[in-house]
Design a protein around this motif. Structure first.
Motif, PDB file in Angstrom:
ATOM      1  N   GLY A   1      25.064  44.974  25.872  1.00 35.61           N
ATOM      2  CA  GLY A   1      25.688  46.232  26.227  1.00 35.61           C
ATOM      3  C   GLY A   1      27.196  46.148  26.122  1.00 35.61           C
ATOM      4  N   PHE A   2      27.787  47.221  25.607  1.00 37.64           N
ATOM      5  CA  PHE A   2      29.232  47.390  25.635  1.00 37.64           C
ATOM      6  C   PHE A   2      29.498  48.334  26.809  1.00 37.64           C
ATOM      7  CE2 PHE A   2      28.173  46.568  21.173  1.00 37.64           C
ATOM      8  CZ  PHE A   2      29.037  45.517  20.881  1.00 37.64           C
ATOM      9  N   LEU A   3      30.097  47.825  27.870  1.00 41.83           N
ATOM     10  CA  LEU A   3      30.269  48.608  29.081  1.00 41.83           C
ATOM     11  C   LEU A   3      31.474  49.545  28.967  1.00 41.83           C
ATOM     12  CD1 LEU A   3      28.234  48.129  31.428  1.00 41.83           C
ATOM     13  CD2 LEU A   3      28.468  46.161  29.937  1.00 41.83           C
ATOM     14  N   THR A   4      31.360  50.685  29.615  1.00 37.40           N
ATOM     15  CA  THR A   4      32.468  51.616  29.742  1.00 37.40           C
ATOM     16  C   THR A   4      33.101  51.406  31.123  1.00 37.40           C
ATOM     17  OG1 THR A   4      31.189  53.405  30.747  1.00 37.40           O
ATOM     18  CG2 THR A   4      31.140  53.230  28.345  1.00 37.40           C
ATOM     19  N   ARG A   5      34.001  52.298  31.517  1.00 34.44           N
ATOM     20  CA  ARG A   5      34.574  52.212  32.860  1.00 34.44           C
ATOM     21  C   ARG A   5      33.734  52.990  33.866  1.00 34.44           C
ATOM     22  NH1 ARG A   5      40.476  54.862  32.738  1.00 34.44           N
ATOM     23  NH2 ARG A   5      40.356  54.303  34.944  1.00 34.44           N
ATOM     24  N   GLU A   6      32.631  53.554  33.439  1.00 38.01           N
ATOM     25  CA  GLU A   6      31.790  54.374  34.298  1.00 38.01           C
ATOM     26  C   GLU A   6      30.914  53.510  35.205  1.00 38.01           C
ATOM     27  OE1 GLU A   6      29.755  56.393  31.176  1.00 38.01           O
ATOM     28  OE2 GLU A   6      31.200  58.029  31.076  1.00 38.01           O
ATOM     29  N   GLY A   7      30.797  53.932  36.459  1.00 38.66           N
ATOM     30  CA  GLY A   7      29.840  53.315  37.359  1.00 38.66           C
ATOM     31  C   GLY A   7      30.378  52.235  38.272  1.00 38.66           C
ATOM     32  N   GLY A   8      31.684  52.053  38.327  1.00 37.99           N
ATOM     33  CA  GLY A   8      32.256  50.998  39.152  1.00 37.99           C
ATOM     34  C   GLY A   8      32.795  51.485  40.480  1.00 37.99           C
ATOM     35  N   VAL A   9      33.350  50.545  41.251  1.00 34.34           N
ATOM     36  CA  VAL A   9      33.836  50.850  42.596  1.00 34.34           C
ATOM     37  C   VAL A   9      35.353  50.721  42.723  1.00 34.34           C
ATOM     38  CG1 VAL A   9      31.649  50.149  43.641  1.00 34.34           C
ATOM     39  CG2 VAL A   9      33.495  48.459  43.397  1.00 34.34           C
ATOM     40  N   SER A  10      36.047  50.335  41.655  1.00 34.86           N
ATOM     41  CA  SER A  10      37.501  50.212  41.719  1.00 34.86           C
ATOM     42  C   SER A  10      38.141  51.590  41.840  1.00 34.86           C
ATOM     43  CB  SER A  10      38.035  49.491  40.471  1.00 34.86           C
ATOM     44  OG  SER A  10      37.582  48.157  40.440  1.00 34.86           O
ATOM     45  N   THR A  11      39.349  51.618  42.400  1.00 28.60           N
ATOM     46  CA  THR A  11      40.056  52.872  42.614  1.00 28.60           C
ATOM     47  C   THR A  11      41.459  52.781  42.024  1.00 28.60           C
ATOM     48  OG1 THR A  11      40.836  52.120  44.784  1.00 28.60           O
ATOM     49  CG2 THR A  11      38.758  53.362  44.732  1.00 28.60           C
ATOM     50  N   GLY A  12      42.180  53.890  42.082  1.00 22.73           N
ATOM     51  CA  GLY A  12      43.549  53.914  41.583  1.00 22.73           C
ATOM     52  C   GLY A  12      43.585  53.952  40.071  1.00 22.73           C
ATOM     53  N   MET A  13      44.606  53.331  39.485  1.00 26.25           N
ATOM     54  CA  MET A  13      44.779  53.415  38.034  1.00 26.25           C
ATOM     55  C   MET A  13      43.746  52.587  37.278  1.00 26.25           C
ATOM     56  SD  MET A  13      48.335  51.337  37.630  1.00 26.25           S
ATOM     57  CE  MET A  13      48.607  49.775  38.469  1.00 26.25           C
ATOM     58  N   VAL A  14      42.991  51.723  37.972  1.00 29.41           N
ATOM     59  CA  VAL A  14      41.897  50.989  37.331  1.00 29.41           C
ATOM     60  C   VAL A  14      40.558  51.500  37.852  1.00 29.41           C
ATOM     61  CG1 VAL A  14      43.285  48.957  36.841  1.00 29.41           C
ATOM     62  CG2 VAL A  14      42.034  49.088  39.015  1.00 29.41           C
ATOM     63  N   ALA A  15      40.509  52.746  38.225  1.00 27.60           N
ATOM     64  CA  ALA A  15      39.303  53.329  38.813  1.00 27.60           C
ATOM     65  C   ALA A  15      38.104  53.184  37.884  1.00 27.60           C
ATOM     66  CB  ALA A  15      39.532  54.800  39.128  1.00 27.60           C
ATOM     67  N   GLY A  16      36.984  52.826  38.490  1.00 29.59           N
ATOM     68  CA  GLY A  16      35.759  52.677  37.731  1.00 29.59           C
ATOM     69  C   GLY A  16      35.297  51.241  37.668  1.00 29.59           C
ATOM     70  N   LEU A  17      34.700  50.877  36.541  1.00 30.26           N
ATOM     71  CA  LEU A  17      34.060  49.571  36.370  1.00 30.26           C
ATOM     72  C   LEU A  17      35.049  48.557  35.782  1.00 30.26           C
ATOM     73  CD1 LEU A  17      31.033  48.505  36.754  1.00 30.26           C
ATOM     74  CD2 LEU A  17      30.892  48.637  34.273  1.00 30.26           C
ATOM     75  N   ASN A  18      36.159  48.347  36.481  1.00 26.55           N
ATOM     76  CA  ASN A  18      37.112  47.335  36.028  1.00 26.55           C
ATOM     77  C   ASN A  18      36.562  45.947  36.316  1.00 26.55           C
ATOM     78  OD1 ASN A  18      39.594  45.885  35.388  1.00 26.55           O
ATOM     79  ND2 ASN A  18      39.802  45.692  37.611  1.00 26.55           N
ATOM     80  N   VAL A  19      36.489  45.106  35.266  1.00 32.23           N
ATOM     81  CA  VAL A  19      35.988  43.735  35.450  1.00 32.23           C
ATOM     82  C   VAL A  19      37.083  42.700  35.211  1.00 32.23           C
ATOM     83  CG1 VAL A  19      33.620  44.377  34.866  1.00 32.23           C
ATOM     84  CG2 VAL A  19      35.170  43.605  33.050  1.00 32.23           C
ATOM     85  N   GLY A  20      38.334  43.150  35.079  1.00 36.28           N
ATOM     86  CA  GLY A  20      39.438  42.235  34.817  1.00 36.28           C
ATOM     87  C   GLY A  20      40.035  41.664  36.083  1.00 36.28           C
ATOM     88  N   ARG A  21      40.061  40.357  36.184  1.00 32.22           N
ATOM     89  CA  ARG A  21      40.634  39.722  37.365  1.00 32.22           C
ATOM     90  C   ARG A  21      42.153  39.793  37.386  1.00 32.22           C
ATOM     91  NH1 ARG A  21      36.306  35.166  36.712  1.00 32.22           N
ATOM     92  NH2 ARG A  21      34.893  35.591  38.451  1.00 32.22           N
ATOM     93  N   GLY A  22      42.761  40.028  36.222  1.00 31.00           N
ATOM     94  CA  GLY A  22      44.212  40.103  36.160  1.00 31.00           C
ATOM     95  C   GLY A  22      44.735  41.512  36.184  1.00 31.00           C
ATOM     96  N   ALA A  23      43.946  42.460  36.710  1.00 30.84           N
ATOM     97  CA  ALA A  23      44.327  43.870  36.671  1.00 30.84           C
ATOM     98  C   ALA A  23      44.960  44.352  37.965  1.00 30.84           C
ATOM     99  CB  ALA A  23      43.106  44.725  36.342  1.00 30.84           C
ATOM    100  N   GLY A  24      45.276  43.447  38.872  1.00 30.46           N
ATOM    101  CA  GLY A  24      45.854  43.855  40.146  1.00 30.46           C
ATOM    102  C   GLY A  24      44.874  44.583  41.034  1.00 30.46           C
TER     103      GLY A  24
END
Length: 255
Positions: A19-42
């Protein structure tokens, strides 16, 4: 109701958990809202961990996620045993495995994610192919590593996921001059004076075909131009945002 995780699939990899994931379906908020999986994204660490769990379960339920510390290199590692995702990870930009139950993960935010499979041999791979890694040989390294596990080039299918599209990727003359191989000019369209539009997805597909894989193609989705579905490094830079999210591309062999 919470938004669902929405993996995108490629017909080239039919029958393989991917699967190629989108940003849909995640719990992050703010400017990285959604399915952010980056540990270096603040982002909040607990949110990233939950997003990674959701992404993995949407592609290979019960699979063991394995990722690398990406450095825009041509290096590929073979995964026989999973390592601690919270500890030291190999510095590389591609992974391959023949072991069922492992889920290979690549993080991107404009670079091209590439998922590979030889279903006959039971070998899969994943590569992070930005322009630097693709130009440096990460595609060829991944194919060679799959061969060492028993894959055959002509049996490998490879799909290029969402990445920055040609219309969104302006580069300068110095960048273009670094691509000196015969045929590379085809990936650059004229832009404004002294600039070009680079087709990263087509370039990666071209490298795949030159490497001799049996089938290769791209989803044709632009990370920069679709903020509702994708994170984008270049878009965040143009908007002067402090940070940016990352999305997953995952592939594994069912146990």
């Amino acid at each position: 109701m919470a938004e669902a995780v929405n993996p995108l699939r490629s017909s080239l990899l039919q029958g393989v958990a991917h699967g190629f994931l989108t940003r849909e379906g995640g719990v992050s908020t703010g400017m990285v809202a959604g399915l952010n999986v980056g540990r270096g994204a603040g982002d909040d660490g607990a949110a990233v961990a939950e997003n990674r769990r959701r992404a993995a379960e949407a592609v290979l339920p019960g699979g063991r996620l394995v990722t690398v510390y990406q450095v825009h290199s041509p290096d590929c590692v073979t995964v026989d045993e999973p390592w601690d995702e919270d500890g030291a990870r190999p510095h590389a930009d591609a992974l391959v495995t023949a072991r069922p139950g492992l889920l290979l993960g690549i993080v991107t935010a404009d670079c091209a994610p590439v998922l590979f499979a030889d279903t006959a041999a039971g070998v899969v791979g994943a590569a992070h192919a930005g322009w630097k890694g693709a130009h440096g040989g990460v595609i060829e390294s991944t194919v060679a590593a799959m061969e060492r596990l028993g894959a055959r080039r002509r049996h490998i299918a490879a799909a290029v996921g969402p990445c920055i599209a040609q219309a969104s990727y302006e580069v300068g003359e110095d960048f273009r001059a670094g691509f000196g191989q015969a045929g590379d000019a085809a990936y650059f369209a004229p832009g404004r004076a002294g600039h070009y539009q680079f087709d990263l997805a087509a370039y990666v597909v071209g490298r795949l075909r030159q490497a001799g894989v049996g089938s290769a193609g791209a989803l044709g989705l632009d990370t920069y131009g679709d903020p509702a579905r994708f994170f984008s490094f270049r878009r965040a830079t143009h908007l002067s945002e402090e940070n940016y999210g990352r999305q997953f591309s995952l592939i594994g062999l069912a146990g």
